[in-house]
Design a protein around this motif. Structure first.
Motif, PDB file in Angstrom:
ATOM      1  N   SER A  71      34.546  32.100  36.431  1.00 36.77           N
ATOM      2  CA  SER A  71      33.394  32.297  35.541  1.00 36.77           C
ATOM      3  C   SER A  71      33.832  32.580  34.110  1.00 36.77           C
ATOM      4  O   SER A  71      33.217  33.389  33.409  1.00 36.77           O
ATOM      5  N   GLY A  72      34.915  31.945  33.676  1.00 42.10           N
ATOM      6  CA  GLY A  72      35.383  32.096  32.303  1.00 42.10           C
ATOM      7  C   GLY A  72      36.072  33.416  32.019  1.00 42.10           C
ATOM      8  O   GLY A  72      36.365  33.727  30.868  1.00 42.10           O
ATOM      9  N   LYS A  73      36.347  34.190  33.050  1.00 42.29           N
ATOM     10  CA  LYS A  73      36.964  35.503  32.864  1.00 42.29           C
ATOM     11  C   LYS A  73      38.295  35.573  33.610  1.00 42.29           C
ATOM     12  O   LYS A  73      38.367  35.224  34.784  1.00 42.29           O
ATOM     13  N   LEU A  74      39.332  36.039  32.900  1.00 46.53           N
ATOM     14  CA  LEU A  74      40.633  36.228  33.512  1.00 46.53           C
ATOM     15  C   LEU A  74      40.783  37.689  33.913  1.00 46.53           C
ATOM     16  O   LEU A  74      40.632  38.592  33.088  1.00 46.53           O
ATOM     17  N   SER A  75      41.053  37.897  35.201  1.00 52.86           N
ATOM     18  CA  SER A  75      41.301  39.241  35.716  1.00 52.86           C
ATOM     19  C   SER A  75      42.769  39.338  36.090  1.00 52.86           C
ATOM     20  O   SER A  75      43.327  38.418  36.685  1.00 52.86           O
ATOM     21  N   VAL A  76      43.381  40.458  35.750  1.00 55.09           N
ATOM     22  CA  VAL A  76      44.775  40.685  36.073  1.00 55.09           C
ATOM     23  C   VAL A  76      44.868  41.950  36.915  1.00 55.09           C
ATOM     24  O   VAL A  76      44.398  43.012  36.506  1.00 55.09           O
ATOM     25  N   LEU A  77      45.432  41.799  38.088  1.00 62.82           N
ATOM     26  CA  LEU A  77      45.694  42.950  38.953  1.00 62.82           C
ATOM     27  C   LEU A  77      47.184  43.241  38.851  1.00 62.82           C
ATOM     28  O   LEU A  77      48.003  42.484  39.371  1.00 62.82           O
ATOM     29  N   GLU A  78      47.518  44.290  38.152  1.00 62.74           N
ATOM     30  CA  GLU A  78      48.928  44.631  37.950  1.00 62.74           C
ATOM     31  C   GLU A  78      49.588  45.152  39.222  1.00 62.74           C
ATOM     32  O   GLU A  78      50.769  44.931  39.442  1.00 62.74           O
ATOM     33  N   ARG A  79      48.787  45.866  40.044  1.00 63.78           N
ATOM     34  CA  ARG A  79      49.319  46.514  41.245  1.00 63.78           C
ATOM     35  C   ARG A  79      48.329  46.352  42.388  1.00 63.78           C
ATOM     36  O   ARG A  79      47.133  46.174  42.167  1.00 63.78           O
ATOM     37  N   PRO A  80      48.800  46.485  43.625  1.00 66.91           N
ATOM     38  CA  PRO A  80      47.897  46.351  44.783  1.00 66.91           C
ATOM     39  C   PRO A  80      46.714  47.309  44.760  1.00 66.91           C
ATOM     40  O   PRO A  80      45.615  46.944  45.171  1.00 66.91           O
ATOM     41  N   ASP A  81      46.895  48.518  44.245  1.00 68.57           N
ATOM     42  CA  ASP A  81      45.802  49.485  44.251  1.00 68.57           C
ATOM     43  C   ASP A  81      44.686  49.140  43.260  1.00 68.57           C
ATOM     44  O   ASP A  81      43.656  49.811  43.231  1.00 68.57           O
ATOM     45  N   MET A  82      44.867  48.088  42.480  1.00 66.45           N
ATOM     46  CA  MET A  82      43.829  47.667  41.529  1.00 66.45           C
ATOM     47  C   MET A  82      42.833  46.689  42.152  1.00 66.45           C
ATOM     48  O   MET A  82      41.852  46.317  41.521  1.00 66.45           O
ATOM     49  N   LEU A  83      43.077  46.267  43.392  1.00 68.18           N
ATOM     50  CA  LEU A  83      42.167  45.350  44.082  1.00 68.18           C
ATOM     51  C   LEU A  83      40.815  46.034  44.257  1.00 68.18           C
ATOM     52  O   LEU A  83      40.740  47.174  44.716  1.00 68.18           O
ATOM     53  N   ASP A  84      39.756  45.364  43.862  1.00 68.90           N
ATOM     54  CA  ASP A  84      38.415  45.953  43.898  1.00 68.90           C
ATOM     55  C   ASP A  84      37.871  46.003  45.322  1.00 68.90           C
ATOM     56  O   ASP A  84      37.554  44.967  45.905  1.00 68.90           O
ATOM     57  N   PRO A  85      37.720  47.209  45.894  1.00 66.37           N
ATOM     58  CA  PRO A  85      37.232  47.318  47.268  1.00 66.37           C
ATOM     59  C   PRO A  85      35.757  46.982  47.419  1.00 66.37           C
ATOM     60  O   PRO A  85      35.271  46.770  48.525  1.00 66.37           O
ATOM     61  N   THR A  86      35.024  46.887  46.306  1.00 71.67           N
ATOM     62  CA  THR A  86      33.596  46.558  46.391  1.00 71.67           C
ATOM     63  C   THR A  86      33.356  45.068  46.593  1.00 71.67           C
ATOM     64  O   THR A  86      32.218  44.649  46.795  1.00 71.67           O
ATOM     65  N   THR A  87      34.410  44.269  46.545  1.00 74.16           N
ATOM     66  CA  THR A  87      34.282  42.823  46.752  1.00 74.16           C
ATOM     67  C   THR A  87      33.518  42.529  48.041  1.00 74.16           C
ATOM     68  O   THR A  87      32.605  41.707  48.060  1.00 74.16           O
ATOM     69  N   PHE A  88      33.881  43.209  49.110  1.00 76.58           N
ATOM     70  CA  PHE A  88      33.268  42.946  50.410  1.00 76.58           C
ATOM     71  C   PHE A  88      31.805  43.414  50.440  1.00 76.58           C
ATOM     72  O   PHE A  88      30.969  42.772  51.057  1.00 76.58           O
ATOM     73  N   ILE A  89      31.515  44.497  49.753  1.00 83.02           N
ATOM     74  CA  ILE A  89      30.131  45.000  49.686  1.00 83.02           C
ATOM     75  C   ILE A  89      29.258  44.008  48.929  1.00 83.02           C
ATOM     76  O   ILE A  89      28.162  43.658  49.383  1.00 83.02           O
ATOM     77  N   THR A  90      29.751  43.536  47.793  1.00 83.19           N
ATOM     78  CA  THR A  90      29.000  42.567  46.979  1.00 83.19           C
ATOM     79  C   THR A  90      28.735  41.289  47.763  1.00 83.19           C
ATOM     80  O   THR A  90      27.619  40.757  47.739  1.00 83.19           O
ATOM     81  N   LEU A  91      29.747  40.785  48.471  1.00 76.58           N
ATOM     82  CA  LEU A  91      29.568  39.575  49.269  1.00 76.58           C
ATOM     83  C   LEU A  91      28.592  39.814  50.423  1.00 76.58           C
ATOM     84  O   LEU A  91      27.767  38.955  50.731  1.00 76.58           O
ATOM     85  N   LYS A  92      28.686  40.964  51.062  1.00 79.02           N
ATOM     86  CA  LYS A  92      27.800  41.290  52.188  1.00 79.02           C
ATOM     87  C   LYS A  92      26.338  41.266  51.741  1.00 79.02           C
ATOM     88  O   LYS A  92      25.456  40.819  52.496  1.00 79.02           O
ATOM     89  N   GLU A  93      26.076  41.679  50.502  1.00 80.00           N
ATOM     90  CA  GLU A  93      24.709  41.681  49.960  1.00 80.00           C
ATOM     91  C   GLU A  93      24.139  40.271  49.837  1.00 80.00           C
ATOM     92  O   GLU A  93      22.929  40.096  49.794  1.00 80.00           O
ATOM     93  N   THR A  94      25.019  39.265  49.787  1.00 80.26           N
ATOM     94  CA  THR A  94      24.555  37.866  49.717  1.00 80.26           C
ATOM     95  C   THR A  94      24.318  37.285  51.108  1.00 80.26           C
ATOM     96  O   THR A  94      23.909  36.137  51.238  1.00 80.26           O
ATOM     97  N   GLY A  95      24.616  38.083  52.142  1.00 80.83           N
ATOM     98  CA  GLY A  95      24.495  37.604  53.511  1.00 80.83           C
ATOM     99  C   GLY A  95      25.804  37.100  54.071  1.00 80.83           C
ATOM    100  O   GLY A  95      25.880  36.658  55.219  1.00 80.83           O
TER     101      GLY A  95
END
Length: 156
Positions: A71-95
């Motif tokens: 979506s035109g945005k570059l995200s950089v995860l420098e370390r494993p602990d920077m992974l966004d845990p809300t990813t699964f919650i956001t996807l679950k909301e879409t079904g």
């Protein structure tokens, strides 16, 4: 006359050398079988751990820093602990319940790096398809281990 003969010999030698070199070089889309198996395993593990909704297991399929362009945005995860845990919650909301690979085409390769043209689909628990997405995954071998280094998604 001698110049014409020398010129013909020169071009003959040059053409022969070019053809031999060209035929012996590895094409950029060829992946040796061991690397191909390892890259496919990383992508299989990536999808399996993503579907298990286990962020810690999912991050083991990455190399860090990890780059994502969507979506035109570059995200950089420098370390494993920077992974966004809300990813699964956001996807679950879409079904969303799970995803599956539709295509994994290894397009280019070099020593320790493979560009993979991918397509995956997201599904609801009942198997209804939510959407299909195309992405480029760059899988690299670092410290003797293959992992996903870069993801670039085509998102409308």
């Amino acid at each position: 006359m001698i110049y014409i003969i020398l010129l013909a010999v020169f071009f003959g030698i040059t053409l022969t050398a070019f053809l031999k070199r060209g035929l012996s070089q590895k094409e950029s889309h060829e992946v040796n079988p061991e690397d191909k198996d390892a890259v496919l395993k990383v992508l299989d593990d990536y999808m399996a751990t993503f579907n298990s909704k286990d962020a810690r297991a999912w991050q083991t399929t990455y190399h860090f820093p990890h780059y994502k362009l969507a979506s035109g945005k570059l995200s950089v995860l420098e370390r494993p602990d920077m992974l966004d845990p809300t990813t699964f919650i956001t996807l679950k909301e879409t079904g969303w319940d799970h995803s599956a690979w539709d295509r994994r085409n290894m397009m280019q390769t070099s020593e320790g790096k493979v560009h993979v043209d991918t397509q995956f689909s997201r599904y609801k628990a009942d198997g209804t398809k939510i959407g299909t997405f195309e992405s480029l995954y760059i899988v690299t071998k670092e410290a003797g281990r293959w992992g996903v280094k870069v993801r670039s998604s085509i998102v409308e």
